[in-house]
Design an enzyme around this catalytic site. Structure first.
Site, short mmCIF file in Angstrom:
data_model
loop_
_atom_site.label_atom_id
_atom_site.label_comp_id
_atom_site.label_asym_id
_atom_site.label_seq_id
_atom_site.Cartn_x
_atom_site.Cartn_y
_atom_site.Cartn_z
N LYS A 38 0.80 9.13 -6.20
CA LYS A 38 -0.25 9.78 -5.40
C LYS A 38 0.20 11.12 -4.82
CE LYS A 38 0.96 7.47 -1.09
NZ LYS A 38 1.06 6.13 -0.50
N ARG A 133 0.02 -0.36 10.09
CA ARG A 133 -1.03 0.14 9.20
C ARG A 133 -1.68 -1.10 8.61
NH1 ARG A 133 0.19 4.39 4.39
NH2 ARG A 133 0.46 2.47 3.19
C1 PLP Z 1 2.29 5.77 -0.54
C2 PLP Z 1 2.74 4.36 -0.60
C3 PLP Z 1 3.98 4.04 -1.15
C4 PLP Z 1 4.96 5.10 -1.62
O1 PLP Z 1 5.47 5.80 -0.51
P1 PLP Z 1 6.67 6.86 -0.66
O2 PLP Z 1 7.12 7.08 0.74
O3 PLP Z 1 6.11 8.07 -1.31
O4 PLP Z 1 7.73 6.24 -1.50
C5 PLP Z 1 4.33 2.72 -1.22
N1 PLP Z 1 3.51 1.75 -0.77
C6 PLP Z 1 2.30 2.01 -0.24
C7 PLP Z 1 1.44 0.89 0.23
C8 PLP Z 1 1.88 3.32 -0.14
O5 PLP Z 1 0.68 3.59 0.40
#
Ligand code: PLP
Length: 365
Positions: A38, A133
């Site tokens: 993402k 969250r």
């Molecule tokens: C964005 C996200 C990740 C990845 O996070 P990074 O810090 O970019 O490694 C992993 N798990 C969830 C649920 C996320 O929303």
């Protein structure tokens, strides 16, 4: 239109190298890695580089990016890592193999959608261990929902449980938090009478425990984005010096110079407010040589987080479509028509990769 700049150059070998450095260390500890795409709006070449570097599958918070990669021929499998909205469920079942959940109502609706499409779908049930969250706060309720998925939903498969830390609540993933997750996994396993396939310990911030060798045994999955994409958060913000096996110059942003002039560094006249309605304070550095760039906050959000590649260049300020860099101390005599290169922070990459008017070029160097 033949737009050349801003240009976002993506080094595929560096991304593959980051992915393989991380996935190898994880694999040695029995941990598989879902590569999270993402941060770069799901550029398909990047997704493929994640797979080539040893990620077992791919994930994004946004369905559109998963569709984009599938349509480009990147095989996946794919995990949706933001809890799906009810309205998204038809596309979740259609495009994703796995998704994260924390609501009974959504899981029941997911079962109905799976029946409608005659498909099965895997789920990871999320626990909230303090980052506040997504995820179940009430752990008894979480175990009950896991049992419900296992016993009552025939098309929804309980793949495992997971946690997210170090995001909204800035809570550090620690061995204690991982042991809490493992204890919860053992409770779920006891209740359903079988082992869980996935116990997912978090994101980039949880990789610290793999790097330090402190990850408790039993955590067998991580979801990693930033550390593969940019390798910066842990090296620069966490000050982990021996993680220099990760490249931080995977993405290069190149912007064109449209004005170079010597001007004061302190604005002159009566102060009102800036383009975004704020009242910043300014420091007087005297008369400076400054270059104006075709780049702005609309492209990269926090311009202050950009890292100029060249010594002697600093970011002075920006509005939505202009960025001003101070080039007084730069060795190069920068002229109109020249370009300036930057490394990116995660927030810069999120914005710039989503712009339709930025040229993206993937290179094999
Ligand atoms: C964005 C996200 C990740 C990845 O996070 P990074 O810090 O970019 O490694 C992993 N798990 C969830 C649920 C996320 O929303």
């Amino acid at each position: 239109m033949n737009r050349q700049f801003p240009l976002l150059t993506v080094s595929l070998p560096k991304l593959r190298s980051n992915a393989s450095e991380i996935t190898r260390r994880c694999r040695e500890r029995g941990i598989s890695v879902t590569g999270i795409i993402k941060g770069c709006t799901g550029i398909p070449e990047v997704a493929q580089a994640f797979l080539d570097g040893g990620c077992t599958d791919l994930g994004s918070s946004r369905l559109e990016q998963i569709v984009r990669c599938r349509e480009a021929g990147v095989p996946g499998p794919y995990t949706l890592v933001r809890l799906p909205g009810m309205s998204e469920l038809p596309d979740v079942v259609r495009w994703c193999d796995t998704s994260l959940h924390s609501e009974l109502a959504t899981l029941d609706a997911l079962e109905q959608e799976c029946v409608r499409q005659n498909k099965t779908h895997r789920v990871i049930i999320m626990a909230d261990l303090g980052d506040l969250r997504e995820g179940f706060w009430d752990k008894d309720e979480m175990v009950d929902v896991c049992v419900h998925v296992e016993k009552d939903l025939s098309h929804v498969e309980l793949a495992g449980i997971g946690v997210n830390l170090g995001c909204v609540g800035s809570i550090q993933p620690t061995p204690e938090k991982m042991n809490d997750l493992l204890a919860l996994a053992r409770r779920v396993e006891e209740a359903i009478g079988r082992k869980l396939e996935i116990i997912s310990g978090g994101a980039t911030s949880s990789y610290t425990m793999v790097h330090w060798g402190t990850m408790p045994e039993g955590i067998n999955h991580l979801r990693i984005g930033e550390n593969i994409l940019l390798g910066k958060d842990l090296q620069l913000e966490w000050h982990i010096e021996d993680m220099n096996y990760l490249a931080m110059d995977t993405f290069t942003l190149t912007a064109e110079v449209i004005e170079v002039k010597t001007k004061p560094s302190y604005p002159q006249g009566v102060f009102c407010m800036d383009a975004f309605g704020r009242k910043p304070t300014y420091t007087d550095y005297g008369i400076r040589r400054r270059a104006l760039l075709v780049l702005g906050r609309a492209d990269v959000a926090d311009v202050e987080m950009l890292i100029p590649r060249e010594k002697g260049i600093t970011v002075w300020g920006a509005s939505s479509d202009h960025c001003i860099v101070d080039v007084t101390d730069c060795d190069r005599d920068i002229q109109v028509g020249d370009t300036v290169d930057f490394s990116l922070a995660y927030c810069n990459l999120v914005y710039i990769s989503a712009r339709p008017d930025v040229r993206v070029v993937c290179v094999e160097e």
